[in-house]
Write a protein that holds these residues in place. Structure first.
Motif, short mmCIF file in Angstrom:
data_model
loop_
_atom_site.label_atom_id
_atom_site.label_comp_id
_atom_site.label_asym_id
_atom_site.label_seq_id
_atom_site.Cartn_x
_atom_site.Cartn_y
_atom_site.Cartn_z
N THR A 52 0.81 -1.22 0.00
CA THR A 52 0.00 0.00 0.00
C THR A 52 0.84 1.27 0.00
O THR A 52 0.33 2.35 -0.28
CB THR A 52 -0.98 0.02 1.20
N LEU A 53 2.12 1.14 0.30
CA LEU A 53 3.06 2.27 0.20
C LEU A 53 4.04 1.93 -0.93
O LEU A 53 4.78 0.95 -0.85
CB LEU A 53 3.82 2.49 1.50
N LYS A 54 4.01 2.73 -1.96
CA LYS A 54 4.89 2.52 -3.12
C LYS A 54 6.14 3.38 -2.96
O LYS A 54 6.15 4.38 -2.24
CB LYS A 54 4.17 2.91 -4.42
N GLU A 55 7.18 3.01 -3.68
CA GLU A 55 8.43 3.78 -3.65
C GLU A 55 8.19 5.24 -4.01
O GLU A 55 8.78 6.14 -3.40
CB GLU A 55 9.44 3.16 -4.60
N THR A 56 7.32 5.49 -4.95
CA THR A 56 7.05 6.87 -5.39
C THR A 56 6.34 7.68 -4.31
O THR A 56 6.30 8.91 -4.40
CB THR A 56 6.20 6.88 -6.67
N ASP A 57 5.80 7.02 -3.30
CA ASP A 57 5.12 7.72 -2.20
C ASP A 57 6.04 7.99 -1.01
O ASP A 57 5.62 8.63 -0.04
CB ASP A 57 3.92 6.89 -1.71
N ILE A 58 7.27 7.49 -1.07
CA ILE A 58 8.21 7.66 0.05
C ILE A 58 8.89 9.02 -0.09
O ILE A 58 9.56 9.29 -1.08
CB ILE A 58 9.25 6.53 0.07
N SER A 59 8.73 9.86 0.92
CA SER A 59 9.39 11.18 0.92
C SER A 59 10.83 11.02 1.38
O SER A 59 11.23 9.97 1.89
CB SER A 59 8.64 12.13 1.86
N GLY A 60 11.59 12.08 1.24
CA GLY A 60 12.97 12.06 1.71
C GLY A 60 13.06 11.82 3.20
O GLY A 60 13.89 11.03 3.68
N ASP A 61 12.19 12.49 3.96
CA ASP A 61 12.18 12.29 5.41
C ASP A 61 11.80 10.86 5.77
O ASP A 61 12.39 10.26 6.66
CB ASP A 61 11.22 13.27 6.08
N ASP A 62 10.80 10.33 5.05
CA ASP A 62 10.41 8.93 5.29
C ASP A 62 11.58 8.00 5.01
O ASP A 62 11.84 7.08 5.78
CB ASP A 62 9.24 8.53 4.39
N ALA A 63 12.27 8.23 3.91
CA ALA A 63 13.40 7.37 3.53
C ALA A 63 14.50 7.43 4.59
O ALA A 63 15.10 6.39 4.91
CB ALA A 63 13.94 7.78 2.17
N MET A 64 14.75 8.61 5.13
CA MET A 64 15.78 8.75 6.18
C MET A 64 15.39 7.96 7.42
O MET A 64 16.26 7.43 8.12
CB MET A 64 15.98 10.23 6.54
N ASP A 65 14.09 7.87 7.72
CA ASP A 65 13.62 7.11 8.88
C ASP A 65 13.55 5.61 8.59
O ASP A 65 13.87 4.78 9.44
CB ASP A 65 12.24 7.59 9.31
N LEU A 66 13.10 5.27 7.37
CA LEU A 66 12.89 3.86 7.02
C LEU A 66 14.17 3.09 6.72
O LEU A 66 14.26 1.89 7.00
CB LEU A 66 11.96 3.77 5.81
N MET A 67 15.16 3.76 6.15
CA MET A 67 16.36 3.06 5.70
C MET A 67 17.10 2.36 6.85
O MET A 67 17.45 1.17 6.71
CB MET A 67 17.28 4.00 4.93
N PRO A 68 17.33 3.00 7.99
CA PRO A 68 18.01 2.28 9.09
C PRO A 68 17.18 1.10 9.60
O PRO A 68 17.72 0.05 9.93
CB PRO A 68 18.19 3.34 10.17
#
Length: 133
Positions: free
Chosen positions: A27-43
């Motif tokens: 339900t969450l696609k790569e195109t929906d991931i913001s920069g802030d989300d990516a910074m939180d999700l990546m670790p």
């Protein structure tokens, strides 16, 4: 953690865990991931060894790499085993360290032009040409 089959997630927020689960079920696609989300999700993705999410976050952050955020992205990438993002961010950081203040300002302006146009190659060429000249 591995012997008890429990994972301590105290270091992350419930919202980040929810986004990771949303990515897992589609339900969450790569195109929906913001920069802030990516910074939180990546670790989190790295710690859980969830490669599809870690790779998606790395691609998102690569698309957002600029001279103004390169140091932060380098730190996050290094902590999350994202070698390609770390290498690209290091090129930008190393280049900025070598530039004189007047050239830094010009690069910052030109890198935003390339960022707005989505042109990473132009950004890196600008950094390279500024270093050479």
């Amino acid at each position: 953690e591995s012997t008890s089959k429990e994972i301590n997630l105290d270091y992350t927020s419930a919202v980040t865990i929810e986004k990771m689960l949303s990515f897992a079920i589609g339900t969450l696609k790569e195109t929906d991931i913001s920069g802030d989300d990516a910074m939180d999700l990546m670790p989190l993705a790295d710690r859980l060894d969830y490669e599809p999410l870690r790779s998606a976050c790395e691609r998102v952050l690569l698309s957002l790499l600029t001279s103004s955020n390169a140091a932060d992205l380098l730190a996050c990438a290094s902590e999350s085993n994202c070698t390609h993002l770390a290498q690209m961010a290091k090129v930008v950081v190393d280049s900025l360290v070598l530039l004189e203040p007047a050239l830094r300002q010009n690069l910052k302006y030109r890198s935003w032009q390339f960022h707005l146009l989505g042109n990473r190659v132009g950004l890196l060429n600008t950094i390279h040409m500024t270093r050479v000249n």
